[in-house]
Design an enzyme around this catalytic site. Sequence first.
Site, mmCIF file in Angstrom:
data_model
loop_
_atom_site.group_PDB
_atom_site.id
_atom_site.type_symbol
_atom_site.label_atom_id
_atom_site.label_comp_id
_atom_site.label_asym_id
_atom_site.label_seq_id
_atom_site.Cartn_x
_atom_site.Cartn_y
_atom_site.Cartn_z
ATOM 1 C CD GLU A 33 46.821 -13.353 59.406
ATOM 2 O OE1 GLU A 33 46.507 -12.254 58.924
ATOM 3 O OE2 GLU A 33 46.417 -14.456 58.972
ATOM 4 N NE ARG A 259 49.731 -0.199 56.007
ATOM 5 C CZ ARG A 259 49.440 -1.423 56.463
ATOM 6 N NH1 ARG A 259 48.359 -1.621 57.165
ATOM 7 N NH2 ARG A 259 50.214 -2.424 56.195
ATOM 8 C CE LYS A 269 51.863 -9.519 58.100
ATOM 9 N NZ LYS A 269 51.385 -10.056 59.370
HETATM 10 P P1 ATP Z 1 50.656 -6.354 56.056
HETATM 11 O O1 ATP Z 1 49.635 -5.566 55.289
HETATM 12 O O2 ATP Z 1 52.045 -5.930 55.861
HETATM 13 O O3 ATP Z 1 50.469 -7.827 55.932
HETATM 14 P P2 ATP Z 1 49.172 -6.359 58.407
HETATM 15 O O4 ATP Z 1 48.546 -5.104 58.909
HETATM 16 O O5 ATP Z 1 48.305 -7.363 57.759
HETATM 17 O O6 ATP Z 1 50.390 -5.954 57.540
HETATM 18 P P3 ATP Z 1 49.494 -7.547 60.927
HETATM 19 O O7 ATP Z 1 50.315 -8.705 61.302
HETATM 20 O O8 ATP Z 1 48.020 -7.674 60.966
HETATM 21 O O9 ATP Z 1 49.983 -7.093 59.522
HETATM 22 O O10 ATP Z 1 49.951 -6.241 61.720
HETATM 23 C C1 ATP Z 1 50.168 -6.172 63.078
HETATM 24 C C2 ATP Z 1 50.063 -4.743 63.486
HETATM 25 O O11 ATP Z 1 51.038 -3.966 62.796
HETATM 26 C C3 ATP Z 1 48.711 -4.152 63.147
HETATM 27 O O12 ATP Z 1 48.224 -3.484 64.283
HETATM 28 C C4 ATP Z 1 48.970 -3.211 62.027
HETATM 29 O O13 ATP Z 1 48.136 -2.087 62.106
HETATM 30 C C5 ATP Z 1 50.438 -2.815 62.245
HETATM 31 N N1 ATP Z 1 51.083 -2.478 60.976
HETATM 32 C C6 ATP Z 1 51.216 -3.265 59.892
HETATM 33 N N2 ATP Z 1 51.815 -2.606 58.894
HETATM 34 C C7 ATP Z 1 52.084 -1.361 59.363
HETATM 35 C C8 ATP Z 1 52.704 -0.193 58.802
HETATM 36 N N3 ATP Z 1 53.169 -0.182 57.558
HETATM 37 N N4 ATP Z 1 52.810 0.899 59.589
HETATM 38 C C9 ATP Z 1 52.352 0.889 60.850
HETATM 39 N N5 ATP Z 1 51.760 -0.158 61.430
HETATM 40 C C10 ATP Z 1 51.621 -1.281 60.700
HETATM 41 MG MG MG Z 2 46.689 -8.271 58.620
#
Ligand code: ATP
Ligand code: MG
Length: 561
Positions: A33, A259, A269
């Site tokens: 995102e 994760r 983020k």
């Molecule tokens: P955050 O919680 O940091 O905002 P998010 O999951 O909301 O992360 P996205 O932009 O939705 O961020 O993530 C894109 C992809 O990266 C998703 O498929 C998510 O599962 C993966 N991802 C995000 N954080 C991690 C992590 N710490 N380890 C592995 N994969 C991750």
């Molecule tokens: Mg997200």
Amino acid sequence: MDINKQSNFIRDIIEQDMASGKHDLIVTRFPPEPNGYLHIGHAKSICLNFGVARDYGGRCHLRFDDTNPKKEDPEYVRSIMDDVRWLGFDWGEHLYHASDYFEELYQFGLELIKRDKAYVCSLSPEQIRAYRGTLTEAGKDSPYRGRGIQENLDLFQRMRKGEFDEGDHVLRAKIDMSSPNINLRDPVVFRIVKADHHRTKDDWCIYPTYDYAHCLSDSIEGITHSLCSLEFQDHRPLYDWILEQLPVKCHPRQIEFARLNLNYTVMSKRKLARLVQKGVVSSWDDPRMPTLSGLRRRGYTPESIRRFCDLIGVAKSENIVDMSMLEYCVREDLNRKAPRVMAVLDPVRLIITNYPDDRVEELEAVNNPEDPSMGTRKVPFSRELYIERQDFMEDPPKKFFRLSPGKEVRLRYAFFVTCQNVVKDPETGEIVEIHCSYDPATKGGDSPDGRKVKSTLHWVSARHARRVEVRLYDRLFSRPNPAEDERKGVDFLAHVNPDSLKVIRNCFMEPGLENLSPGDKYQFERLGYFCVDPDSTTGMHVFNRTVTLRDAWARIQKKKH
Ligand code: ATP
Ligand code: MG
């Protein structure tokens, strides 16, 4: 590119699917995102998705999951593309956006209504929450659940036209308010958001929710394996339910993995954005940030991050990875690649009393003992040098083998010197000069008579040295898990390490490196790996310390065996 030969449970599934003929072509996606910069956790997902596609001859899409216009920004889109490319991956022509599918997703919404699988609900957001129930209590049906198909179609179309305000109505999937899985209790699939979108501008005032948009975007793109982190496990029944209700061509398989969590930092983020907004760090690419742009500016290489992702592997169980493992990976990579130079961070003057004032010798220094092909260079030596203040002690304890009165040490690539006396500032008592004599017979750092010294110091010639700024970093937080007390109301910002950045302005570096560019990497002998920062000017180079030479993780591993 380093081919990932490791196997993991996801690769096992993919291999089975190929062997059984279920799929000929593997299609994965990385779906960020655009509401912030990518962090090292995303690198795990990128390496997994792009790595799998590469290794099985498939393809990986980059898809922006841009369904939340109030939080998203084109700056984030640009940074995400830069970071994925920098990490060494290429989506080719397969760049997509959930917003490309808004019309299709809307049509699917109408289709769900026609199949009596969705309804317009006019409860307020608070009421919807209250009706949803809890983990131990079933939810209650919305009074609008029984609305007729025609009324729903009419209301949904008018939502799309902008006739209502935010919160007036939502479109909900009609599943089961008593399901033990809260995600299946008639989840919202469209909501009214009166905000311009960075791509579709004011075309839309209803936006799909993540759960609804994600599975359908995967399906539209023909994704075969939708790899996501464990928190989506409970959403999988919804993912599958939506695809089962609609006339879709493809039903991807969602597979969850744990994760990445790293200690002494935060990874969401939202939290990273707060560090930037509060000015705790200078920007998203501050070298203390766990963002890919921060790590890059700190001096991390893409190879070191990919290696780290290989080492941590992919599994289903949650764990916390030690920061020293990441440091180990960059040390290992830079050890091979980074040329050695000498620089003094806390200088004190060393004067060689028996060395002629007008003489300069060019001494040969090895650029990288790990790689003879990197050759040698000449380093000027003269009567007045700088050495590290902490390499000298006037009154040393027994185990101090560096310079002290009467002691002999080696100056790297140069000569043996013996300390005779020191000159102090009469007012402060601080040592301002160390006086030594040198032995001309030890040129190059070896004594012809086999005399041994216990220590080798780095130095720079005072007359030739260049002044540089050096930034030393420590952990951004003083606790392994800065967010652990959030439930008790303690904000993670309370655990910021106040000493995470130390700026030293009067460092000296050997000459000959005048044309440096941001990103250039060196090992400063005995001090660590350093990387030229974009804040450098022609007059003053700024170096970030990537990591020290000390290797805690390797030591821990050794102890275990
Ligand atoms: P955050 O919680 O940091 O905002 P998010 O999951 O909301 O992360 P996205 O932009 O939705 O961020 O993530 C894109 C992809 O990266 C998703 O498929 C998510 O599962 C993966 N991802 C995000 N954080 C991690 C992590 N710490 N380890 C592995 N994969 C991750
Ligand atoms: Mg997200």
